[in-house]
Design a protein around this motif. Structure first.
Motif, PDB file in Angstrom:
ATOM      1  N   LEU A  98       8.493   5.093   1.367  1.00  0.00           N
ATOM      2  CA  LEU A  98       9.525   5.434   0.839  1.00  0.00           C
ATOM      3  C   LEU A  98      10.636   6.531   1.854  1.00  0.00           C
ATOM      4  CD1 LEU A  98       8.357   6.229  -2.581  1.00  0.00           C
ATOM      5  CD2 LEU A  98       9.922   4.544  -2.091  1.00  0.00           C
ATOM      6  N   ALA A  99       9.575   7.250   2.493  1.00  0.00           N
ATOM      7  CA  ALA A  99      10.322   7.996   3.591  1.00  0.00           C
ATOM      8  C   ALA A  99      11.018   7.600   4.542  1.00  0.00           C
ATOM      9  CB  ALA A  99       9.447   9.272   3.946  1.00  0.00           C
ATOM     10  N   ARG A 100      10.504   6.471   5.142  1.00  0.00           N
ATOM     11  CA  ARG A 100      11.181   5.818   6.311  1.00  0.00           C
ATOM     12  C   ARG A 100      12.209   4.893   5.707  1.00  0.00           C
ATOM     13  NH1 ARG A 100       8.406   5.931  11.140  1.00  0.00           N
ATOM     14  NH2 ARG A 100       6.388   6.801  10.915  1.00  0.00           N
ATOM     15  N   ALA A 101      12.311   4.525   4.486  1.00  0.00           N
ATOM     16  CA  ALA A 101      13.565   3.671   3.911  1.00  0.00           C
ATOM     17  C   ALA A 101      14.640   4.481   3.656  1.00  0.00           C
ATOM     18  CB  ALA A 101      13.082   3.053   2.479  1.00  0.00           C
ATOM     19  N   HIS A 102      14.506   6.028   3.772  1.00  0.00           N
ATOM     20  CA  HIS A 102      15.497   6.879   3.616  1.00  0.00           C
ATOM     21  C   HIS A 102      16.033   7.788   4.526  1.00  0.00           C
ATOM     22  CE1 HIS A 102      16.394   5.793  -0.679  1.00  0.00           C
ATOM     23  NE2 HIS A 102      14.974   5.597  -0.887  1.00  0.00           N
ATOM     24  N   GLY A 103      15.273   7.203   5.774  1.00  0.00           N
ATOM     25  CA  GLY A 103      15.508   7.886   7.250  1.00  0.00           C
ATOM     26  C   GLY A 103      14.632   9.035   7.551  1.00  0.00           C
ATOM     27  N   THR A 104      13.462   9.174   7.013  1.00  0.00           N
ATOM     28  CA  THR A 104      12.681  10.236   7.518  1.00  0.00           C
ATOM     29  C   THR A 104      11.257   9.655   7.374  1.00  0.00           C
ATOM     30  OG1 THR A 104      11.865  12.616   7.031  1.00  0.00           O
ATOM     31  CG2 THR A 104      12.402  11.264   4.976  1.00  0.00           C
ATOM     32  N   LYS A 105      10.148  10.619   7.532  1.00  0.00           N
ATOM     33  CA  LYS A 105       8.937  10.041   7.583  1.00  0.00           C
ATOM     34  C   LYS A 105       8.124  11.087   7.019  1.00  0.00           C
ATOM     35  CE  LYS A 105       8.259  11.629  12.131  1.00  0.00           C
ATOM     36  NZ  LYS A 105       7.889  11.350  13.629  1.00  0.00           N
ATOM     37  N   VAL A 106       6.649  10.764   6.804  1.00  0.00           N
ATOM     38  CA  VAL A 106       5.605  11.946   6.306  1.00  0.00           C
ATOM     39  C   VAL A 106       5.298  12.249   7.733  1.00  0.00           C
ATOM     40  CG1 VAL A 106       3.323  12.159   5.578  1.00  0.00           C
ATOM     41  CG2 VAL A 106       4.919  10.702   4.282  1.00  0.00           C
ATOM     42  N   SER A 107       5.146  13.636   7.837  1.00  0.00           N
ATOM     43  CA  SER A 107       5.302  14.505   9.039  1.00  0.00           C
ATOM     44  C   SER A 107       3.740  15.578   9.004  1.00  0.00           C
ATOM     45  CB  SER A 107       6.280  15.451   9.557  1.00  0.00           C
ATOM     46  OG  SER A 107       7.218  14.510   9.885  1.00  0.00           O
ATOM     47  N   TYR A 108       3.310  15.513   7.777  1.00  0.00           N
ATOM     48  CA  TYR A 108       1.954  16.244   7.536  1.00  0.00           C
ATOM     49  C   TYR A 108       1.382  16.080   6.090  1.00  0.00           C
ATOM     50  CZ  TYR A 108       4.733  19.528   4.405  1.00  0.00           C
ATOM     51  OH  TYR A 108       5.343  20.019   3.517  1.00  0.00           O
ATOM     52  N   VAL A 109       0.168  16.557   5.781  1.00  0.00           N
ATOM     53  CA  VAL A 109      -0.332  16.323   4.696  1.00  0.00           C
ATOM     54  C   VAL A 109      -0.929  17.512   3.911  1.00  0.00           C
ATOM     55  CG1 VAL A 109      -2.467  15.027   3.550  1.00  0.00           C
ATOM     56  CG2 VAL A 109      -1.132  14.035   5.488  1.00  0.00           C
ATOM     57  N   LYS A 110      -0.653  17.819   2.803  1.00  0.00           N
ATOM     58  CA  LYS A 110      -1.120  19.012   2.009  1.00  0.00           C
ATOM     59  C   LYS A 110      -1.805  18.455   0.642  1.00  0.00           C
ATOM     60  CE  LYS A 110       0.086  23.051  -0.523  1.00  0.00           C
ATOM     61  NZ  LYS A 110       1.236  24.024  -1.137  1.00  0.00           N
ATOM     62  N   PRO A 111      -3.209  18.659   0.627  1.00  0.00           N
ATOM     63  CA  PRO A 111      -3.773  18.256  -0.770  1.00  0.00           C
ATOM     64  C   PRO A 111      -2.974  19.384  -1.893  1.00  0.00           C
ATOM     65  CG  PRO A 111      -5.347  18.743   1.056  1.00  0.00           C
ATOM     66  CD  PRO A 111      -3.963  19.038   1.702  1.00  0.00           C
ATOM     67  N   HIS A 112      -3.152  18.487  -3.184  1.00  0.00           N
ATOM     68  CA  HIS A 112      -2.566  19.335  -4.199  1.00  0.00           C
ATOM     69  C   HIS A 112      -3.419  20.073  -5.187  1.00  0.00           C
ATOM     70  CE1 HIS A 112      -0.337  19.865  -8.000  1.00  0.00           C
ATOM     71  NE2 HIS A 112      -1.334  19.199  -8.611  1.00  0.00           N
ATOM     72  N   GLY A 113      -3.254  20.963  -5.906  1.00  0.00           N
ATOM     73  CA  GLY A 113      -4.106  21.586  -7.260  1.00  0.00           C
ATOM     74  C   GLY A 113      -5.847  21.593  -6.814  1.00  0.00           C
ATOM     75  N   ALA A 114      -6.276  20.870  -7.685  1.00  0.00           N
ATOM     76  CA  ALA A 114      -7.768  21.047  -7.663  1.00  0.00           C
ATOM     77  C   ALA A 114      -8.342  20.389  -6.333  1.00  0.00           C
ATOM     78  CB  ALA A 114      -8.324  20.106  -8.789  1.00  0.00           C
ATOM     79  N   LEU A 115      -7.865  19.356  -5.798  1.00  0.00           N
ATOM     80  CA  LEU A 115      -8.186  18.598  -4.416  1.00  0.00           C
ATOM     81  C   LEU A 115      -8.191  19.815  -3.402  1.00  0.00           C
ATOM     82  CD1 LEU A 115      -9.510  16.400  -2.807  1.00  0.00           C
ATOM     83  CD2 LEU A 115      -7.126  15.506  -2.567  1.00  0.00           C
ATOM     84  N   TYR A 116      -7.218  20.491  -3.374  1.00  0.00           N
ATOM     85  CA  TYR A 116      -6.703  21.574  -2.312  1.00  0.00           C
ATOM     86  C   TYR A 116      -7.818  22.637  -2.408  1.00  0.00           C
ATOM     87  CZ  TYR A 116      -4.019  25.217   0.110  1.00  0.00           C
ATOM     88  OH  TYR A 116      -3.439  26.412   1.159  1.00  0.00           O
TER      89      TYR A 116
END
Length: 251
Positions: A98-116
């Motif tokens: 989705l990001a690349r379709a809109h001119g950007t990209k995923v540049s890092y990862v952050k776990p959310h909530g309980a997983l974090y």
């Protein structure tokens, strides 16, 4: 000039029901932790968030979590490590498309909530998350200082971005006070702004018992779904700039 990255959890709108004011928050932060649909968010609304981030030059991160939208990803799941690794990879890949379709990209990862919070101490799940990220590439992982996941990530050659929280209280052990407790969240705007300034200038946070904890955080999280989050974020930005601190992505 001292710098600090401000990040916010965004992209959590589901079926048109907004959790945060994503456009307003994107105008204030330098990094956006964008939901992947597992704890919240749907493809159309996630796409709108990454498009807005791309337009503002805000760095996009994959906010991966447990596949548990009913609990907003805030309940720890006993999940097979191989499954967790595959689901980590899947979430990053979907958001990156989705990001690349809109001119950007995923540049890092952050776990959310309980997983974090789980991978602060659970080596099995931490290793699964690291393996899933590494399978995608060499993306940095944003983690809580002191997490067992940090050593595992660095051992796999991944960069670690240590994070602090603007509006969450800490225990003397360096973990976040559980949301089930009354003092988990800081609601006083001046106290929140002071916390961010403390991190940016000293690399430390003060725990609920007064213990000063060295965190050396490169990024500070502001929760976009808190009451008055936009106004609070503006106050933080103004205070940082008034003190000569530049808000800039860690990349």
């Amino acid at each position: 000039m001292p710098t600090i990255d401000l990040n916010a959890d965004l992209g959590e709108t589901t079926g048109g029901i907004a959790v945060a004011d994503d456009p307003a928050m994107i105008a204030l932060v330098s990094s956006a932790n964008v939901a992947t649909g597992f704890h919240a968010g749907d493809p159309h609304d996630i796409a709108a968030t990454v498009r807005a981030a791309a337009e503002r030059g805000v760095t996009v991160g994959a906010h991966i979590g447990y596949r548990d939208p009913g609990n907003f990803g805030r309940t720890t799941l006993d999940i097979d490590p191989d499954q967790l690794a595959d689901e980590t990879l899947y979430q990053i890949g979907a958001l990156d498309a989705l990001a690349r379709a809109h001119g950007t990209k995923v540049s890092y990862v952050k776990p959310h909530g309980a997983l974090y919070n789980t991978i602060v101490h659970d080596k099995s799940q931490a290793r699964a998350v690291v393996d899933g990220v590494r399978a995608f590439g060499d993306l940095p992982l944003m983690l809580l200082p002191g997490s067992v996941a940090i050593d595992l990530a660095e051992g796999k050659g991944l960069r670690v971005i240590r994070e602090a929280f603007a509006d969450r209280n800490y225990t003397s052990a360096g973990t976040l006070v559980p949301r089930s407790e009354a003092d988990a969240v800081i609601t006083d705007p001046d106290a929140v702004a002071a916390r961010v300034l403390q991190v940016a200038t000293t690399g430390a946070v003060t725990a609920v018992d007064g213990t000063v904890l060295r965190v050396d955080a490169e990024s500070v999280c502001i929760h976009g779904d808190s009451p008055g989050a936009v106004e609070l974020s503006r106050m933080i930005v103004e205070k940082l700039r008034a003190d000569g601190i530049d808000i800039r992505s860690f990349l």
